[in-house]
Scaffold this active site. Structure first.
Site, short mmCIF file in Angstrom:
data_model
loop_
_atom_site.label_atom_id
_atom_site.label_comp_id
_atom_site.label_asym_id
_atom_site.label_seq_id
_atom_site.Cartn_x
_atom_site.Cartn_y
_atom_site.Cartn_z
N ASP A 74 -6.38 -3.45 17.81
CA ASP A 74 -6.86 -2.58 16.73
C ASP A 74 -6.33 -1.15 16.92
O ASP A 74 -6.40 -0.61 18.03
CB ASP A 74 -8.41 -2.59 16.81
CG ASP A 74 -9.05 -2.08 15.55
OD1 ASP A 74 -8.50 -1.16 14.93
OD2 ASP A 74 -10.12 -2.60 15.20
N ASN A 118 -11.25 3.18 9.15
CA ASN A 118 -10.15 2.33 9.63
C ASN A 118 -8.80 3.00 9.37
O ASN A 118 -7.95 3.10 10.26
CB ASN A 118 -10.21 0.98 8.91
CG ASN A 118 -9.16 0.01 9.44
OD1 ASN A 118 -9.22 -0.41 10.59
ND2 ASN A 118 -8.19 -0.34 8.61
N SER A 179 -9.55 5.92 -6.08
CA SER A 179 -10.52 5.12 -5.30
C SER A 179 -10.61 5.72 -3.90
O SER A 179 -9.73 6.48 -3.48
CB SER A 179 -10.08 3.66 -5.20
OG SER A 179 -9.03 3.54 -4.25
N LYS A 185 -5.36 7.29 1.87
CA LYS A 185 -3.91 7.49 2.02
C LYS A 185 -3.56 8.98 1.83
O LYS A 185 -2.63 9.48 2.46
CB LYS A 185 -3.15 6.67 0.98
CG LYS A 185 -3.37 5.18 1.08
CD LYS A 185 -2.53 4.59 2.18
CE LYS A 185 -2.45 3.08 2.10
NZ LYS A 185 -1.76 2.49 3.23
N VAL A 255 -7.12 -8.10 -19.49
CA VAL A 255 -6.58 -6.75 -19.28
C VAL A 255 -7.76 -5.79 -19.23
O VAL A 255 -8.64 -5.83 -20.10
CB VAL A 255 -5.63 -6.38 -20.46
CG1 VAL A 255 -5.19 -4.94 -20.35
CG2 VAL A 255 -4.44 -7.33 -20.49
N GLU A 329 -11.13 5.10 -14.76
CA GLU A 329 -9.76 5.62 -14.68
C GLU A 329 -9.32 6.06 -16.07
O GLU A 329 -9.90 5.65 -17.07
CB GLU A 329 -8.80 4.55 -14.15
CG GLU A 329 -8.71 3.32 -15.05
CD GLU A 329 -7.88 2.18 -14.47
OE1 GLU A 329 -7.33 2.32 -13.38
OE2 GLU A 329 -7.76 1.14 -15.15
N1 LIG Z 1 0.95 -4.86 -1.28
C1 LIG Z 1 1.05 -3.85 -2.13
O1 LIG Z 1 1.24 -4.05 -3.35
C2 LIG Z 1 1.00 -2.44 -1.64
C3 LIG Z 1 1.25 -1.39 -2.54
C4 LIG Z 1 1.19 -0.06 -2.07
C5 LIG Z 1 0.91 0.20 -0.73
N2 LIG Z 1 0.65 -0.85 0.11
C6 LIG Z 1 0.33 -0.53 1.52
O2 LIG Z 1 1.20 -1.26 2.36
C7 LIG Z 1 0.50 -1.67 3.54
C8 LIG Z 1 0.61 -3.17 3.70
O3 LIG Z 1 0.08 -3.80 2.54
P1 LIG Z 1 -0.19 -5.36 2.50
O4 LIG Z 1 -0.30 -5.74 1.07
O5 LIG Z 1 0.77 -6.04 3.39
O6 LIG Z 1 -1.66 -5.41 3.14
P2 LIG Z 1 -2.29 -6.51 4.10
O7 LIG Z 1 -3.77 -6.30 4.10
O8 LIG Z 1 -1.79 -7.86 3.74
O9 LIG Z 1 -1.69 -6.10 5.53
C9 LIG Z 1 -2.27 -5.11 6.34
C10 LIG Z 1 -2.44 -5.71 7.73
O10 LIG Z 1 -2.93 -4.68 8.60
C11 LIG Z 1 -3.93 -5.22 9.42
N3 LIG Z 1 -4.82 -4.11 9.82
C12 LIG Z 1 -5.63 -3.35 9.04
N4 LIG Z 1 -6.28 -2.45 9.77
C13 LIG Z 1 -5.88 -2.61 11.05
C14 LIG Z 1 -6.21 -1.95 12.26
N5 LIG Z 1 -7.12 -0.98 12.33
N6 LIG Z 1 -5.58 -2.36 13.40
C15 LIG Z 1 -4.66 -3.37 13.38
N7 LIG Z 1 -4.33 -4.03 12.25
C16 LIG Z 1 -4.94 -3.65 11.10
C17 LIG Z 1 -4.62 -6.29 8.59
O11 LIG Z 1 -5.26 -7.27 9.35
C18 LIG Z 1 -3.46 -6.85 7.76
O12 LIG Z 1 -2.89 -7.98 8.37
C19 LIG Z 1 -0.94 -1.18 3.39
O13 LIG Z 1 -1.08 0.04 4.07
C20 LIG Z 1 -1.08 -0.97 1.90
O14 LIG Z 1 -2.03 0.01 1.60
C21 LIG Z 1 0.69 -2.16 -0.30
#
Ligand SMILES: NC(=O)c1ccc[n+]([C@@H]2O[C@H](COP(=O)([O-])OP(=O)(O)OC[C@H]3O[C@@H](n4cnc5c(N)ncnc54)[C@H](O)[C@@H]3O)[C@@H](O)[C@H]2O)c1
Length: 389
Positions: A74, A118, A179, A185, A255, A329
């Site tokens: 973590d 987190n 949100s 972020k 939608v 929104e």
């Molecule tokens: N998927 C999208 O459309 C999208 C769009 C914009 C931004 N993002 C950003 O990209 C990143 C990845 O997105 P994703 O869709 O793969 O999300 P996801 O939830 O599938 O992957 C995130 C991973 O990080 C792990 N994690 C979270 N907190 C943790 C911690 N404290 N320690 C260790 N591991 C931890 C989770 O278990 C998970 O496997 C995120 O930060 C998300 O906000 C994603």
């Protein structure tokens, strides 16, 4: 390069690990499986099963010479994080490890607090660990396009030059997110910019749009063993996935509100390319660089219409309905985010086409029996009721 991928079990983290390993980089993954825990909290499952990280890594390592290593842990555990940094000594860190669901963060006080704790504290631990162990490392941090919200002015890439009362300065672009997740972020970005300024760290903050897509070259090699998650539910699901799932179930495409809200998005293969471009073009020490990582934007109505017309080509007859918006929104708004940085570094965007949607529809059809229609409903409303406060 020695690349540490935080959140490497996730939707984007795992495909990124394979993609960058295939390019000859040394990859080390960290994840604590919190996403899997949240899935079971809400009783949601991705559309098709994915192998465990342990199984995927084992199969990958048995098939290729570009091995992937991992450690379960973590980011909130500073001692664990320092141990990984000391052991692996990365040149580059890709930080995906955050709670990424806006609805989850809006469910109640506990989940809002968890999301910010987190994400913000995990990111702060990372900054301190970088300063202690590898201050020259290139941090690539995933932010979101949603950090900016929908201001009534053009959205620049992270920074804006402001003239005020006869003086001018280059400042972080003002943010108006929608949100507590998006706010986490924003806080991360401010903390990273500060760390770059005072400690001479270097970071690329990728303000990413919504990612769509199921496959990448590496996933295509062995889908059953290497696939990543596909979510269509109200917690982790994204809009294109949900529209496609609703179409396949012969349901109306729902939608939120008027559907005139605009969002930026990109194909998962472009996410991999953008991240790779960032790894190959690090910023200078001390620089906090921001790229807006999306390739196109549309309104929700336009996206629904595209899914409907793509479906018509293969015999579906769906319609869209506008339902009460569970989010608070702006629905009618100006929207003009810039995205020239990644293009100027060589990104050749894939466009969302009917062909791409039909490919995804056919994928979802294969797993139709796994679709749970209850998950199409919005899971969480933004205006909390008494109980959730
Ligand atoms: N998927 C999208 O459309 C999208 C769009 C914009 C931004 N993002 C950003 O990209 C990143 C990845 O997105 P994703 O869709 O793969 O999300 P996801 O939830 O599938 O992957 C995130 C991973 O990080 C792990 N994690 C979270 N907190 C943790 C911690 N404290 N320690 C260790 N591991 C931890 C989770 O278990 C998970 O496997 C995120 O930060 C998300 O906000 C994603």
């Amino acid at each position: 390069m020695k690349i540490l991928i935080l959140g490497g079990d996730g939707y984007l983290g795992w495909p990124t690990a394979m993609y960058l390993a295939e390019k000859g980089n040394e990859i080390f993954i960290v994840d604590n499986f919190i996403k899997k825990k949240i899935e079971s909290e809400f009783g949601i499952k991705p559309l098709f099963p994915t192998k465990t990280l342990q199984e995927r890594v084992k199969i990958w390592n048995s098939q290729t010479k570009n091995k992937i290593k991992f450690e379960i842990g973590d980011l909130l555990n500073y001692r664990f994080l320092n141990g990984v940094m000391e052991q692996f000594k990365p040149n580059c860190i890709i930080h995906y490890a955050e709670q990424p669901s806006a609805p989850y963060s809006m469910a109640n006080r506990e989940r809002a607090v968890f999301t910010q704790y987190n994400n913000v504290v995990g990111n702060l631990n990372l900054l301190f660990s970088i300063k202690k162990n590898c201050p020259e490392v290139h941090l690539i941090k995933l932010g979101t396009l949603g950090e900016y919200g929908t201001p009534n002015i053009d959205i620049e890439e992270g920074w804006i030059k402001i003239n005020h009362n006869g003086r001018s300065d280059r400042l972080l672009f003002p943010k108006k997110p929608g949100s507590f997740y998006h706010l986490s972020k924003v806080h991360d970005s401010a903390n990273i910019e500060f760390a770059c300024r005072i400690w001479n760290l270097r970071c690329t903050d990728l303000n990413q749009g919504v990612v769509y897509g199921i496959t990448t070259e590496e996933i295509n090699k062995d889908f059953e063993n290497f696939c990543t998650s596909f979510h269509y539910d109200g917690i982790f699901g994204t809009i294109i996935n949900r529209f496609i799932a609703q179409l396949v179930c012969k349901k109306d495409l729902t939608v939120y509100g008027k559907g005139t809200q605009k969002r930026g998005f990109l194909n998962i293969m472009d996410t991999l390319k953008c991240v790779e471009i960032a790894t190959l073009n690090p910023p200078k020490l001390g620089e906090f660089r921001v790229f807006n990582q999306f390739t196109e934007f549309s309104s929700l109505n336009e996206l629904a219409n595209l899914v409907i017309s793509s479906g018509e080509e293969i015999g579906y007859h769906a319609k869209k309905i506008n339902i009460v918006n569970p989010r608070i929104e702006m629905e009618e708004h100006y929207y003009n985010p810039k995205n020239t940085s990644l293009l100027s570094l060589g990104l050749k965007p894939l466009k969302l086409s009917k062909k791409e949607i039909i490919k995804n529809i056919k994928f979802v059809e294969k797993y139709k029996s796994n679709l749970n229609e209850d998950l199409f409903k919005p899971a969480i409303k933004w205006d909390l009721n008494e109980k959730s406060i």
